[in-house]
Write a protein that holds these residues in place. Structure first.
Motif, mmCIF file in Angstrom:
data_model
loop_
_atom_site.group_PDB
_atom_site.id
_atom_site.type_symbol
_atom_site.label_atom_id
_atom_site.label_comp_id
_atom_site.label_asym_id
_atom_site.label_seq_id
_atom_site.Cartn_x
_atom_site.Cartn_y
_atom_site.Cartn_z
ATOM 1 N N LEU A 159 3.538 5.503 -5.747
ATOM 2 C CA LEU A 159 3.407 5.400 -7.191
ATOM 3 C C LEU A 159 2.284 6.295 -7.710
ATOM 4 C CD1 LEU A 159 4.323 3.999 -9.777
ATOM 5 C CD2 LEU A 159 2.785 2.111 -9.238
ATOM 6 N N GLU A 160 1.172 6.329 -7.012
ATOM 7 C CA GLU A 160 0.053 7.182 -7.432
ATOM 8 C C GLU A 160 0.438 8.653 -7.373
ATOM 9 O OE1 GLU A 160 -4.669 8.010 -6.323
ATOM 10 O OE2 GLU A 160 -3.476 6.583 -5.157
ATOM 11 N N ALA A 167 -2.524 6.965 -13.044
ATOM 12 C CA ALA A 167 -2.840 7.245 -11.635
ATOM 13 C C ALA A 167 -4.213 6.679 -11.280
ATOM 14 C CB ALA A 167 -2.796 8.753 -11.381
ATOM 15 N N GLY A 168 -5.170 6.744 -12.230
ATOM 16 C CA GLY A 168 -6.492 6.163 -11.984
ATOM 17 C C GLY A 168 -6.428 4.656 -11.818
ATOM 18 N N ARG A 169 -5.575 4.013 -12.600
ATOM 19 C CA ARG A 169 -5.400 2.559 -12.459
ATOM 20 C C ARG A 169 -4.860 2.203 -11.076
ATOM 21 N NH1 ARG A 169 -4.896 -0.683 -17.200
ATOM 22 N NH2 ARG A 169 -5.400 0.446 -19.106
ATOM 23 N N ILE A 170 -3.871 2.959 -10.622
ATOM 24 C CA ILE A 170 -3.295 2.689 -9.301
ATOM 25 C C ILE A 170 -4.322 2.966 -8.199
ATOM 26 C CG2 ILE A 170 -1.503 3.387 -7.679
ATOM 27 C CD1 ILE A 170 -0.529 1.677 -9.970
ATOM 28 N N HIS A 171 -5.124 4.016 -8.377
ATOM 29 C CA HIS A 171 -6.158 4.313 -7.377
ATOM 30 C C HIS A 171 -7.155 3.157 -7.293
ATOM 31 C CE1 HIS A 171 -8.618 6.859 -4.833
ATOM 32 N NE2 HIS A 171 -9.679 6.549 -5.568
ATOM 33 N N THR A 172 -7.560 2.633 -8.438
ATOM 34 C CA THR A 172 -8.459 1.475 -8.433
ATOM 35 C C THR A 172 -7.800 0.270 -7.782
ATOM 36 O OG1 THR A 172 -9.482 2.269 -10.482
ATOM 37 C CG2 THR A 172 -9.817 -0.043 -9.909
ATOM 38 N N LEU A 173 -6.513 0.083 -8.056
ATOM 39 C CA LEU A 173 -5.780 -1.029 -7.456
ATOM 40 C C LEU A 173 -5.719 -0.877 -5.936
ATOM 41 C CD1 LEU A 173 -4.255 -3.570 -8.278
ATOM 42 C CD2 LEU A 173 -2.174 -2.215 -8.390
ATOM 43 N N THR A 181 -2.715 -6.262 -15.793
ATOM 44 C CA THR A 181 -3.014 -5.206 -16.764
ATOM 45 C C THR A 181 -2.231 -3.931 -16.466
ATOM 46 O OG1 THR A 181 -4.947 -4.550 -15.428
ATOM 47 C CG2 THR A 181 -5.319 -6.093 -17.246
ATOM 48 N N THR A 182 -2.068 -3.636 -15.159
ATOM 49 C CA THR A 182 -1.337 -2.422 -14.793
ATOM 50 C C THR A 182 0.138 -2.540 -15.164
ATOM 51 O OG1 THR A 182 -2.866 -2.008 -12.959
ATOM 52 C CG2 THR A 182 -0.747 -0.865 -12.896
ATOM 53 N N LEU A 183 0.733 -3.698 -14.890
ATOM 54 C CA LEU A 183 2.138 -3.893 -15.256
ATOM 55 C C LEU A 183 2.329 -3.851 -16.770
ATOM 56 C CD1 LEU A 183 3.237 -6.686 -12.732
ATOM 57 C CD2 LEU A 183 3.876 -4.274 -12.708
ATOM 58 N N GLU A 184 1.386 -4.409 -17.510
ATOM 59 C CA GLU A 184 1.469 -4.321 -18.972
ATOM 60 C C GLU A 184 1.378 -2.867 -19.427
ATOM 61 O OE1 GLU A 184 -1.574 -6.759 -20.574
ATOM 62 O OE2 GLU A 184 -0.650 -8.665 -19.956
ATOM 63 N N TYR A 185 0.482 -2.114 -18.789
ATOM 64 C CA TYR A 185 0.314 -0.699 -19.157
ATOM 65 C C TYR A 185 1.586 0.087 -18.865
ATOM 66 C CZ TYR A 185 -1.615 4.029 -19.112
ATOM 67 O OH TYR A 185 -1.845 5.354 -19.340
ATOM 68 N N ASP A 226 0.839 -1.213 0.000
ATOM 69 C CA ASP A 226 0.000 0.000 0.000
ATOM 70 C C ASP A 226 0.864 1.250 0.000
ATOM 71 O OD1 ASP A 226 -2.353 1.482 0.066
ATOM 72 O OD2 ASP A 226 -2.399 1.543 2.246
ATOM 73 N N HIS A 227 1.955 1.226 0.766
ATOM 74 C CA HIS A 227 2.874 2.372 0.794
ATOM 75 C C HIS A 227 3.480 2.620 -0.590
ATOM 76 C CE1 HIS A 227 5.999 5.124 2.144
ATOM 77 N NE2 HIS A 227 6.886 4.348 1.557
#
Length: 358
Positions: A90-91, A103-109, A240-244, A84-85
């Motif tokens: 990252l966000e 940033a939206g992807r990380i927020h959803t994650l 998906t996030t790592l691919e992005y 989480d940290h």
């Protein structure tokens, strides 16, 4: 401002300044691209570390699901906190870099991580209840077996069934194998149907304890299933996030490489154009002056540079004007010499005629 009227030194300085400025601008933009590439690498590094923490947390929580070992839960929870940290860092980085979608992807994650952590906490609470129920059930089994061992009037069949029931229940409790408790409950039902008065109360206590474990265990199993769904969602989002992020990093590298090649080509082209302009101008002026000097060497002083040639307001123009003045002076001197020679010839002819008359 007419470039042709500038001093030669000024022209050279301007060409050098243009090349230096183009190199500086290109270098600054290249540094910007390199910095973006480095930041994209930092993003990938943070994402990979977060994925590593998540993998470790999954392993520890999977071990906790199997053994209800609090040490495994604590380690898994620490890994989730570290994850989480890193996701928060990252966000923040992506927001500062104006990567809104990332940033939206990380927020959803992170939202999914909160759900996952809440599921783990709920599972820990349910595991505590199961552990308490298991402890109570083990005591009930010990009490029941104490009654069975203390009653010599029980038949061998009842004692054998009691031992098997106690053994199966203890094994289920030790392994946290909640579904197989039904077998132990069925054995208890068989003993209850024997209507043995001295075993009636211990069996009721034991059945109640096993039912308590079964109910608590069913809640645990249901929560494990929900945690499995949350884990699947987290894994999918991570993939998906790592691919992005990998695509972003690859694009940043390609942009940096492309700009480096384009920048090198532009600098070379600008250098060639500037050197050609200055070189052609200097060589052209020198050739013009050389042509004038060759005409003078052939004895042709009949031309005027200012009338037939364009004169620039630079060092070559000053040299041309000085040469024109020199040619004018030489022409005047030649004319004077020719006039003097003509006068001398006339005087000589007159003297020769006078001498003949005498």
């Amino acid at each position: 401002m007419n470039f042709s009227n500038l001093k030669t030194k000024t022209k050279l300085n301007l060409c050098v300044t243009v090349m230096v400025l183009s190199f500086l601008v290109g270098s600054l933009y290249m540094l910007y691209q390199i910095r973006r590439t480095a930041r994209a690498g930092d993003v990938m590094s943070l994402a990979n570390r977060s994925e590593l923490y998540f993998s470790r947390a999954r392993m520890e929580l999977r071990d906790f699901n199997a053994t209800f070992n609090n040490t495994s839960y604590e380690r898994g929870h620490r890994y989730l906190d570290s994850m989480d940290h890193h996701l928060n860092e990252l966000e923040t980085m992506l927001t500062n870099l104006s990567y809104t979608e990332a940033a939206g992807r990380i927020h959803t994650l992170r939202q999914n991580l909160d759900i996952y952590k809440a599921s783990a906490v709920q599972l820990r609470d349910l595991a505590i209840k199961v552990t308490e129920a298991v402890t109570f059930t083990q005591e009930a089994i010990e009490n029941y077996m104490g009654v069975v061992m203390g009653d010599a009037g029980l038949s061998k069949e009842v004692m054998s069934l009691s031992f098997v029931t106690a053994r199966d229940a203890l094994l289920c409790l030790e392994r946290r194998d909640i579904p197989t408790l039904e077998k132990s409950l069925a054995s208890i039902g068989t003993l209850e149907r024997r209507n043995i008065p001295q075993l009636e109360k211990p069996l009721q206590t034991l059945r109640g304890a096993l039912e308590r474990v079964r109910i608590a265990g069913a809640s645990v199993l249901d929560n494990i299933a929900k945690a499995g769904s949350a884990t699947t969602i987290m894994v999918g989002h991570f993939d998906t996030t790592l691919e992005y992020f990998g695509a972003i990093h690859s694009e940043a590298e390609r942009n940096a490489l492309t700009f480096s090649i384009v920048f090198l080509i532009v600098v070379i082209v600008i250098s060639i154009i500037a050197s050609q302009l200055v070189g052609n101008f200097i060589v052209g002026q020198l050739r013009r002056i050389l042509d004038l000097l060759q005409r003078c060497a052939q004895g042709d002083f009949s031309f005027r540079i200012g009338m037939n040639e364009k004169v620039y307001n630079d060092e070559f123009g000053a040299l041309t004007i000085a040469l024109d003045i020199m040619i004018e002076k030489v022409r005047e001197s030649v004319n004077e010499i020719q006039t003097g020679a003509s006068n001398v010839a006339d005087a000589s002819a007159q003297l020769s005629a006078a001498s003949q008359r005498i």
